[in-house]
Design a protein around this motif. Structure first.
Motif, PDB file in Angstrom:
ATOM      1  N   HIS A 122     127.121  67.957 -47.891  1.00 38.35           N
ATOM      2  CA  HIS A 122     125.871  68.713 -47.967  1.00 38.35           C
ATOM      3  C   HIS A 122     124.827  68.132 -47.018  1.00 38.35           C
ATOM      4  CE1 HIS A 122     122.681  71.110 -49.672  1.00 38.35           C
ATOM      5  NE2 HIS A 122     121.981  70.004 -49.890  1.00 38.35           N
ATOM      6  N   ARG A 123     124.714  66.807 -47.012  1.00 37.26           N
ATOM      7  CA  ARG A 123     123.752  66.172 -46.104  1.00 37.26           C
ATOM      8  C   ARG A 123     124.180  66.320 -44.652  1.00 37.26           C
ATOM      9  NH1 ARG A 123     119.576  62.720 -47.973  1.00 37.26           N
ATOM     10  NH2 ARG A 123     119.125  62.753 -45.756  1.00 37.26           N
ATOM     11  N   GLY A 124     125.474  66.225 -44.385  1.00 37.95           N
ATOM     12  CA  GLY A 124     125.960  66.342 -43.016  1.00 37.95           C
ATOM     13  C   GLY A 124     125.786  67.739 -42.449  1.00 37.95           C
ATOM     14  N   ALA A 125     125.766  68.747 -43.306  1.00 47.06           N
ATOM     15  CA  ALA A 125     125.608  70.121 -42.841  1.00 47.06           C
ATOM     16  C   ALA A 125     124.189  70.388 -42.357  1.00 47.06           C
ATOM     17  CB  ALA A 125     125.971  71.094 -43.956  1.00 47.06           C
ATOM     18  N   ARG A 126     123.226  69.616 -42.870  1.00 51.58           N
ATOM     19  CA  ARG A 126     121.836  69.846 -42.451  1.00 51.58           C
ATOM     20  C   ARG A 126     121.589  69.398 -41.022  1.00 51.58           C
ATOM     21  NH1 ARG A 126     117.716  67.575 -46.698  1.00 51.58           N
ATOM     22  NH2 ARG A 126     117.754  66.076 -45.021  1.00 51.58           N
ATOM     23  N   ASN A 127     122.048  68.187 -40.680  1.00 51.23           N
ATOM     24  CA  ASN A 127     121.952  67.642 -39.322  1.00 51.23           C
ATOM     25  C   ASN A 127     120.509  67.596 -38.813  1.00 51.23           C
ATOM     26  OD1 ASN A 127     123.079  66.401 -37.150  1.00 51.23           O
ATOM     27  ND2 ASN A 127     123.547  68.289 -36.060  1.00 51.23           N
ATOM     28  N   ARG A 128     119.613  67.138 -39.672  1.00 51.43           N
ATOM     29  CA  ARG A 128     118.205  67.012 -39.276  1.00 51.43           C
ATOM     30  C   ARG A 128     117.800  65.571 -39.006  1.00 51.43           C
ATOM     31  NH1 ARG A 128     115.794  70.786 -44.016  1.00 51.43           N
ATOM     32  NH2 ARG A 128     116.725  72.728 -43.315  1.00 51.43           N
ATOM     33  N   ASP A 188     121.749  62.248 -41.848  1.00 55.76           N
ATOM     34  CA  ASP A 188     122.589  63.448 -41.854  1.00 55.76           C
ATOM     35  C   ASP A 188     123.716  63.325 -40.835  1.00 55.76           C
ATOM     36  OD1 ASP A 188     120.857  64.429 -43.737  1.00 55.76           O
ATOM     37  OD2 ASP A 188     119.799  65.749 -42.345  1.00 55.76           O
ATOM     38  N   ARG A 189     123.412  62.781 -39.664  1.00 53.20           N
ATOM     39  CA  ARG A 189     124.450  62.579 -38.653  1.00 53.20           C
ATOM     40  C   ARG A 189     125.452  61.514 -39.088  1.00 53.20           C
ATOM     41  NH1 ARG A 189     119.852  62.241 -35.066  1.00 53.20           N
ATOM     42  NH2 ARG A 189     119.206  64.379 -34.707  1.00 53.20           N
ATOM     43  N   ILE A 190     124.959  60.462 -39.751  1.00 53.82           N
ATOM     44  CA  ILE A 190     125.851  59.426 -40.273  1.00 53.82           C
ATOM     45  C   ILE A 190     126.749  60.004 -41.354  1.00 53.82           C
ATOM     46  CG2 ILE A 190     125.914  57.253 -41.575  1.00 53.82           C
ATOM     47  CD1 ILE A 190     123.331  56.470 -40.080  1.00 53.82           C
ATOM     48  N   ALA A 191     126.189  60.832 -42.232  1.00 51.24           N
ATOM     49  CA  ALA A 191     126.981  61.466 -43.289  1.00 51.24           C
ATOM     50  C   ALA A 191     128.052  62.359 -42.688  1.00 51.24           C
ATOM     51  CB  ALA A 191     126.072  62.273 -44.212  1.00 51.24           C
ATOM     52  N   ARG A 192     127.722  63.079 -41.635  1.00 47.81           N
ATOM     53  CA  ARG A 192     128.707  63.945 -40.970  1.00 47.81           C
ATOM     54  C   ARG A 192     129.829  63.114 -40.370  1.00 47.81           C
ATOM     55  NH1 ARG A 192     127.081  68.621 -36.876  1.00 47.81           N
ATOM     56  NH2 ARG A 192     126.332  69.420 -38.846  1.00 47.81           N
ATOM     57  N   SER A 193     129.511  61.987 -39.759  1.00 46.77           N
ATOM     58  CA  SER A 193     130.560  61.157 -39.167  1.00 46.77           C
ATOM     59  C   SER A 193     131.430  60.515 -40.249  1.00 46.77           C
ATOM     60  CB  SER A 193     129.958  60.083 -38.261  1.00 46.77           C
ATOM     61  OG  SER A 193     129.232  59.150 -39.026  1.00 46.77           O
TER      62      SER A 193
END
Length: 76
Positions: free
Chosen positions: A23-29, A33-38
């Motif tokens: 959920h946090r990675g999808a925001r990318n703000r 958020d970028r760390i969560a996506r990685s």
């Protein structure tokens, strides 16, 4: 890596954590958020040696051509 997490922690905690990270990675703000996506991308990537869906014919773009398949279907 997901298998290691599931063996070390309870599955419901891992599931909730991964849903929150996705959920946090999808925001990318923000930077987090970028760390969560990685983190999510690294956890869900299946290593090449463990990927049972990988096929050498598809990866190397080798296989049957259309005429060979038609001959096979006709029983020749």
């Amino acid at each position: 890596m997901l298998f290691r997490l599931l063996n070390a922690w309870r599955a419901d905690l891992v599931g909730k954590l991964m849903i929150a990270l996705a959920h946090r990675g999808a925001r990318n703000r923000t930077v987090f958020d970028r760390i969560a996506r990685s983190i999510v991308s690294q956890v869900f990537v299946v290593p090449k040696k463990d990927d049972f869906m990988a096929d050498e014919f598809i990866d190397n773009d080798t296989g049957y051509d259309l005429e060979e398949l038609r001959r096979y279907q006709r029983g020749e």
